[in-house]
Design a protein around this motif. Structure first.
Motif, PDB file in Angstrom:
ATOM      1  N   CYS A 361       0.855  -1.187   0.000  1.00  0.00           N
ATOM      2  CA  CYS A 361       0.000   0.000   0.000  1.00  0.00           C
ATOM      3  C   CYS A 361       0.891   1.237   0.000  1.00  0.00           C
ATOM      4  N   LEU A 362       0.608   2.178  -0.884  1.00  0.00           N
ATOM      5  CA  LEU A 362       1.420   3.390  -1.009  1.00  0.00           C
ATOM      6  C   LEU A 362       0.754   4.516  -0.227  1.00  0.00           C
ATOM      7  N   LEU A 363       1.431   4.983   0.826  1.00  0.00           N
ATOM      8  CA  LEU A 363       0.920   6.082   1.648  1.00  0.00           C
ATOM      9  C   LEU A 363       1.991   7.151   1.775  1.00  0.00           C
ATOM     10  N   ASP A 364       1.640   8.380   1.381  1.00  0.00           N
ATOM     11  CA  ASP A 364       2.571   9.508   1.486  1.00  0.00           C
ATOM     12  C   ASP A 364       3.907   9.197   0.802  1.00  0.00           C
ATOM     13  N   GLY A 365       3.808   8.527  -0.344  1.00  0.00           N
ATOM     14  CA  GLY A 365       5.011   8.219  -1.085  1.00  0.00           C
ATOM     15  C   GLY A 365       5.833   7.082  -0.532  1.00  0.00           C
TER      16      GLY A 365
END
Length: 704
Positions: A361-365
């Motif tokens: 999962c991609l969160l804040d880069g």
């Protein structure tokens, strides 16, 4: 009596005016009624005269002639074409229909009965009807070609009646107008006009009487409309607020999933359906593994975003009829209805959910991957009530965590024993703090160059009366859950400081006492005051105390962490980052933290010197620390090869089983005394300071 005499004339006067008003209204109504009767008679006569004067019958007859003329003109454009004038078949059809409608109205009207009795009028009308009956089928066959013979046929059919109807209408109109004018002059010469004015006068009087009441009625109607509109708006807002409150009461605000209340209601319904159908229901409890580390390192906003992603994945992994709920911070529950016959399908669904969770999962880069521990209970095998199924699924989930996390466990009755043991452990831990069952062991920390002890790390143990010595991994999570970690942490700090002073009282040189701080301790508002009080009460010099903090704890709230660390540094204590390299910290924050030392996690050291990845990580940490003028301590050193490799990388300090296991205070005392005898140097050099980081006198006493 005077008051009665004064009131009496007023009352009699009011009654007299009320009587006059009533009789005035009755008289006005009577006059108005008589005026209406008279006006009705005169208006009837006027209507008759007006009807004769204007000749309603003749007017309709004249309009029929006009419609015939329009249709005639439309046909004439094709029989005798005129340049620059065109007429479509649709216009011709419309003119024909209007003519037929006008003739029909003329024949059916009651007012025109007298005109139709005139022979020449009846002859013309009947002839027109016959002509129109012949023309109607021809209209459907017409073509735009002017040479079409149907145009001439239509033209010839209407020609005999066109002028005849026009002449009759004109002659009849003139006769009616002359007769009507004569009758109107006769009517004007009479005195009957007074009766026409009487109703108007009476009506005006009544209009004045009811004018103000009409205004009040209008105002009341406007007010009622406004109130009705406001009431509708209020009802709409109340319904909307009720729906919102109902949704909030049964759903989680962050994820939109069902909450515990709705989960219990749906589970009760699923159980009742399963009883009727003789089927099974599966209840799953899911707890995210190490979610707290993500929350602490990336912040609560990132944690909330991740929870929303997890909620969407869980919803997509089951059917619409199934229920997905959020129970608490990182715990979810699922209800699978009417599909479970054996354990295998349930496990297949659980494995599918586990795979969905593991997807990056991609969160804040930043790419994150998380796992979950899943516990499952089945109806009716594992319980017949909502409480039993939820409780058993929860126990199965804890069993999955104890087996290494990222696993799935079906409930088994033996888990009740484990759960009871866990509950009993929590109760016993509360008593252990007050019954002196907790104790500290100390593991030496050495200077790797000279292999001299320069300090010790205080490690907590629980000496249980029946179970013997219990390690922190078995009871610290329980202490975190029930809040005992704060008083336990205070006891560890005070006991460690007293022991350090006790060693100095034996004539041993001062050395570093390293104490771990829990997240709750570090976030406690009275931490600084507690440390200062402990140092003052025990008499330990601040430079001899080193507090160890995990990097995930620091990244949770960087600004607050920096402020708290600076306050602690102002007391004179040194700070160390424990388990460095295992969290999600950004290296850009490292230079802002007022720390003196980084501790390389033992998971990296254990793979030295065989694993290239571990070598690269350890080398990078040491090089970075040197550039920031920070000391480096390697944890978990167990072999001579690891020690030699760390020396080659210029690692400053180390601890591990290669040097010594955690030992009681008495055995540490013997080690320290042996080292003092070997070194023969008990002088106390001055404390050194480099870039604001303490190289304190405690460590210099042991490094020679």
């Amino acid at each position: 009596m005077p008051a009665e005499q004064t009131a009496s004339p007023s009352l009699s006067s009011g009654g007299r005016w009320r009587t006059i008003g009533i009789w005035s209204l009755v008289l006005s109504l009577l006059i108005f009624t008589l005026s209406l009767v008279s006006a009705y008679r005169e208006l009837t006569r006027v209507n008759r005269l007006t009807s004769l004067s204007f000749g309603q019958q003749t007017f309709i007859l004249f309009k029929t002639s006009e419609e015939l003329e329009h249709f005639w003109d439309a046909v004439s454009l094709y029989v005798q074409p005129v340049p620059f004038r065109h007429n479509s078949r649709a216009d011709m059809q419309l003119s024909f229909e209007l003519l037929a409608s006008r003739i029909t109205s003329f024949e059916q009207g009651e007012v025109n009965r007298a005109v139709l009795e005139i022979p020449e009028v009846r002859e013309v009308i009947e002839g027109l009807n016959a002509a129109l009956a012949d023309i109607e089928p021809r209209l459907t066959r017409l073509t735009p070609d002017p040479l079409d013979p149907d145009y001439n046929a239509i033209w010839n059919s209407l020609y005999p009646y066109r002028q005849a109807l026009f002449d009759i209408s004109k002659r009849h109109l003139l006769q009616r107008e002359v007769r009507g004018d004569r009758l109107l002059r006769e009517f004007n010469a009479t005195s009957s006009n007074w009766y026409l004015a009487a109703p108007a006068i009476s009506g005006l009087v009544l209009l004045l009487l009811y004018f103000f009441q009409f205004r009040q009625t209008l105002r009341l109607a406007a007010f009622l409309r406004l109130e009705s509109r406001q009431l509708r708006d209020s009802n709409r807002q109340l319904r909307k607020a009720s729906d919102t409150l109902s949704f909030q009461a049964t759903h989680d605000a962050l994820t939109g999933l069902s909450n515990r209340l709705l989960l219990q209601d749906r589970l009760a319904h699923a159980i009742s359906v399963a009883q009727r159908k003789d089927s099974q229901v599966a209840v799953m409890f899911l707890d995210l593994d190490r979610f707290k580390d993500i929350n602490d390192s990336l912040g609560h906003s990132a944690g909330d975003a991740l929870l929303q992603v997890i909620a969407a994945r869980l919803t997509a992994s089951v059917r619409e009829v199934d229920t997905v709920a959020r129970i608490s911070g990182d715990e979810f529950a699922l209800i699978l209805e009417d599909t479970v016959v054996q354990d295998e399908p349930v496990l297949a669904v659980a494995q599918r959910i586990a795979m969905a969770l593991r997807a990056p999962c991609l969160l804040d880069g930043q790419e994150l991957s998380i796992t979950g521990s899943i516990g499952i209970s089945l109806y009716p095998r594992d319980g017949g009530s909502v409480e039993q199924l939820l409780s058993n699924a929860d126990m199965a989930m804890y069993a999955a965590k104890e087996k290494g996390r990222n696993t799935v466990q079906l409930y088994h009755p033996s888990m009740n024993t484990d759960n009871n043991r866990r509950l009993k452990l929590g109760q016993e831990l509360r008593h252990a703090l007050h019954q002196d069952e907790l104790e500290l062991l100390f593991q030496p920390q050495l200077d790797l160059e000279q292999e001299h002890i320069i300090g010790v790390e205080a490690l907590l143990r629980w000496r249980h009366p029946q179970r013997g010595l219990i390690g922190p991994a078995d009871f610290i999570p329980q202490a975190e859950e029930n809040g005992l970690i704060v008083p336990i942490g205070e006891w560890v700090l005070a006991t460690a400081c007293r022991q350090a002073v006790a060693w100095q009282a034996l004539g041993l040189p001062p050395m570093i006492m390293a104490v771990n701080l829990s997240a709750r301790q570090f976030q406690h508002p009275s931490l600084v005051a507690q440390v200062a009080d402990t140092l003052q009460q025990t008499g330990l010099a601040a430079e001899c105390l080193e507090l160890e903090l995990t990097e995930s704890l620091l990244i949770r709230d960087v600004e607050s962490a920096i402020a708290a660390m600076n306050t602690l540094r102002s007391l004179g204590v040194s700070l160390s980052i424990d388990d460095f390299g295992t969290g999600y910290s950004s290296l850009s924050y490292l230079q802002q933290f007022p720390v003196s030392q980084l501790k390389i996690d033992g998971s990296f050291v254990g793979n030295l010197p065989a694993q290239p990845g571990a070598i690269a990580i350890v080398r990078a940490i040491i090089a970075m620390s040197k550039s920031l003028q920070l000391r480096v301590l390697a944890e978990g050193i167990e072999t001579r090869e690891q020690l030699n490799f760390l020396r080659s990388l210029q690692c400053d300090r180390g601890q591990g089983y290669y040097f010594s296991r955690p030992l009681p205070a008495a055995e540490i005392t013997k080690l320290l005394q042996q080292q003092v005898r070997k070194s023969g140097d008990e002088t106390t050099p001055q404390m050194e300071n480099s870039k604001g980081h303490w190289n304190n006198s405690c460590e210099k006493n042991w490094s020679g």
